[in-house]
Write a protein that holds these residues in place. Sequence first.
Motif, mmCIF file in Angstrom:
data_model
loop_
_atom_site.group_PDB
_atom_site.id
_atom_site.type_symbol
_atom_site.label_atom_id
_atom_site.label_comp_id
_atom_site.label_asym_id
_atom_site.label_seq_id
_atom_site.Cartn_x
_atom_site.Cartn_y
_atom_site.Cartn_z
ATOM 1 N N CYS A 258 2.927 -12.774 -0.629
ATOM 2 C CA CYS A 258 4.147 -12.664 -1.427
ATOM 3 C C CYS A 258 5.371 -12.496 -0.538
ATOM 4 N N THR A 259 6.473 -13.079 -0.975
ATOM 5 C CA THR A 259 7.732 -12.995 -0.248
ATOM 6 C C THR A 259 8.326 -11.617 -0.392
ATOM 7 N N LYS A 260 8.824 -11.064 0.694
ATOM 8 C CA LYS A 260 9.438 -9.735 0.664
ATOM 9 C C LYS A 260 10.739 -9.772 -0.115
ATOM 10 N N GLU A 261 10.902 -8.793 -0.995
ATOM 11 C CA GLU A 261 12.125 -8.686 -1.780
ATOM 12 C C GLU A 261 13.080 -7.728 -1.093
ATOM 13 N N LYS A 262 14.166 -8.240 -0.576
ATOM 14 C CA LYS A 262 15.133 -7.405 0.120
ATOM 15 C C LYS A 262 15.904 -6.517 -0.856
ATOM 16 N N GLY A 263 16.167 -5.317 -0.414
ATOM 17 C CA GLY A 263 16.963 -4.401 -1.225
ATOM 18 C C GLY A 263 16.178 -3.727 -2.327
ATOM 19 N N PHE A 264 14.882 -3.997 -2.375
ATOM 20 C CA PHE A 264 14.058 -3.379 -3.415
ATOM 21 C C PHE A 264 13.053 -2.461 -2.749
ATOM 22 N N GLN A 265 13.133 -1.179 -3.026
ATOM 23 C CA GLN A 265 12.255 -0.198 -2.424
ATOM 24 C C GLN A 265 11.269 0.314 -3.459
ATOM 25 N N GLN A 266 9.998 0.110 -3.181
ATOM 26 C CA GLN A 266 8.960 0.533 -4.122
ATOM 27 C C GLN A 266 8.675 2.021 -3.963
ATOM 28 N N GLN A 267 8.411 2.665 -5.086
ATOM 29 C CA GLN A 267 8.048 4.075 -5.057
ATOM 30 C C GLN A 267 6.596 4.210 -4.580
ATOM 31 N N VAL A 268 6.387 5.110 -3.632
ATOM 32 C CA VAL A 268 5.047 5.326 -3.105
ATOM 33 C C VAL A 268 4.314 6.311 -4.015
ATOM 34 N N LEU A 269 3.199 5.863 -4.576
ATOM 35 C CA LEU A 269 2.443 6.675 -5.528
ATOM 36 C C LEU A 269 1.080 7.029 -4.966
ATOM 37 N N ALA A 270 0.592 8.205 -5.332
ATOM 38 C CA ALA A 270 -0.737 8.635 -4.896
ATOM 39 C C ALA A 270 -1.810 7.848 -5.644
ATOM 40 N N LEU A 271 -2.925 7.585 -4.976
ATOM 41 C CA LEU A 271 -4.060 6.953 -5.637
ATOM 42 C C LEU A 271 -4.738 7.941 -6.568
ATOM 43 N N ASN A 272 -5.287 7.439 -7.668
ATOM 44 C CA ASN A 272 -6.069 8.332 -8.518
ATOM 45 C C ASN A 272 -7.395 8.642 -7.831
ATOM 46 N N SER A 273 -8.110 9.623 -8.338
ATOM 47 C CA SER A 273 -9.315 10.117 -7.662
ATOM 48 C C SER A 273 -10.392 9.047 -7.528
ATOM 49 N N ASN A 274 -10.557 8.183 -8.535
ATOM 50 C CA ASN A 274 -11.578 7.138 -8.467
ATOM 51 C C ASN A 274 -11.286 6.148 -7.345
ATOM 52 N N LYS A 275 -10.013 5.742 -7.221
ATOM 53 C CA LYS A 275 -9.620 4.821 -6.159
ATOM 54 C C LYS A 275 -9.764 5.483 -4.789
ATOM 55 N N CYS A 276 -9.445 6.777 -4.703
ATOM 56 C CA CYS A 276 -9.614 7.504 -3.437
ATOM 57 C C CYS A 276 -11.068 7.470 -2.990
ATOM 58 N N GLN A 277 -11.972 7.699 -3.927
ATOM 59 C CA GLN A 277 -13.395 7.702 -3.598
ATOM 60 C C GLN A 277 -13.875 6.313 -3.173
ATOM 61 N N GLU A 278 -13.398 5.257 -3.843
ATOM 62 C CA GLU A 278 -13.762 3.892 -3.476
ATOM 63 C C GLU A 278 -13.298 3.578 -2.048
ATOM 64 N N LEU A 279 -12.066 3.970 -1.732
ATOM 65 C CA LEU A 279 -11.516 3.697 -0.407
ATOM 66 C C LEU A 279 -12.251 4.493 0.667
ATOM 67 N N ALA A 280 -12.541 5.752 0.378
ATOM 68 C CA ALA A 280 -13.276 6.589 1.336
ATOM 69 C C ALA A 280 -14.681 6.050 1.562
ATOM 70 N N ASN A 281 -15.343 5.618 0.509
ATOM 71 C CA ASN A 281 -16.692 5.074 0.653
ATOM 72 C C ASN A 281 -16.697 3.812 1.516
ATOM 73 N N HIS A 282 -15.677 2.988 1.368
ATOM 74 C CA HIS A 282 -15.619 1.740 2.131
ATOM 75 C C HIS A 282 -15.412 2.001 3.619
ATOM 76 N N TYR A 283 -14.441 2.835 3.956
ATOM 77 C CA TYR A 283 -14.085 3.027 5.361
ATOM 78 C C TYR A 283 -14.903 4.122 6.052
ATOM 79 N N LEU A 284 -15.334 5.130 5.304
ATOM 80 C CA LEU A 284 -16.035 6.265 5.906
ATOM 81 C C LEU A 284 -17.532 6.268 5.628
ATOM 82 N N GLY A 285 -17.932 5.517 4.599
ATOM 83 C CA GLY A 285 -19.331 5.515 4.201
ATOM 84 C C GLY A 285 -19.601 6.585 3.160
#
Length: 248
Positions: A93-120
């Motif tokens: 996707c093309t970068k949109e200049k002047g538009f700053q996205q809000q950084v949001l925390a992952l929900n617990s289910n997504k956190c667990q999926e990401l941890a399982n993938h990278y950490l086992g």
Amino acid sequence: MAEVVEFRVPAGSDKTLLVWGLESEPCLEHSLFSAFSRFGPLYSVRAHRNAAVAGPGYYAVIKFYSAGDASRAQRTCNGQKLFQKSPLKVCVCTKEKGFQQQVLALNSNKCQELANHYLGFNGWSSRIITLQNVSGFDGENEELDETLQKRSMKYLCALEVTLPNHGVRTRGVALGEADIENSEDPLEFITASRRAQKLAVGKALSSAFQKILLVVLENGKVAVEYNPTQEEFTDSLTEEELKGLVQV
């Protein structure tokens, strides 16, 4: 070259792919997920029908956690048929200049999926330190007419996440609240209590993961960095001190 992956909703155009030239088929998003998830964990896959002026067919927006994974997927899949008869077109996707996205925390289910993938699955663990019922402890005026009050169950959770292979330990504290729909039904108190507890535990787990940075090296190995926040004092407290803090 290393890349930092956070336990946050991925932001930035370099992690997002636009796929078009998609044909209509059952379970289109599942097919896309199967084709692109082999390059790395995905945050989301969303397929949409083309606008009327663009003709029949579909396009999709796919979000990776890693810009490197997104780049590899784009180079490999662009112009390929994958799961359909005609080739797909894939671009970053093309970068949109002047538009700053809000950084949001992952929900617990997504956190667990990401941890399982990278950490086992055995590379991390979590445990609840304390889970306290704090309903009615926020200064509610009990003299108000009960019909004007919306009763709720509130639980405060303190939870610890441990990464034994990396010597990292973090804690998260969070409040979970669930409305009591029918205060005349005793079972409703139990149901609301369970909802509030589950929400508090999930939010505390997400909070703990926010302090962890995954450094993905070029050879595929993963290093971990502890990234304290304004809540870092909770990590230095003893369990008894933390329980006392939660109770207060």
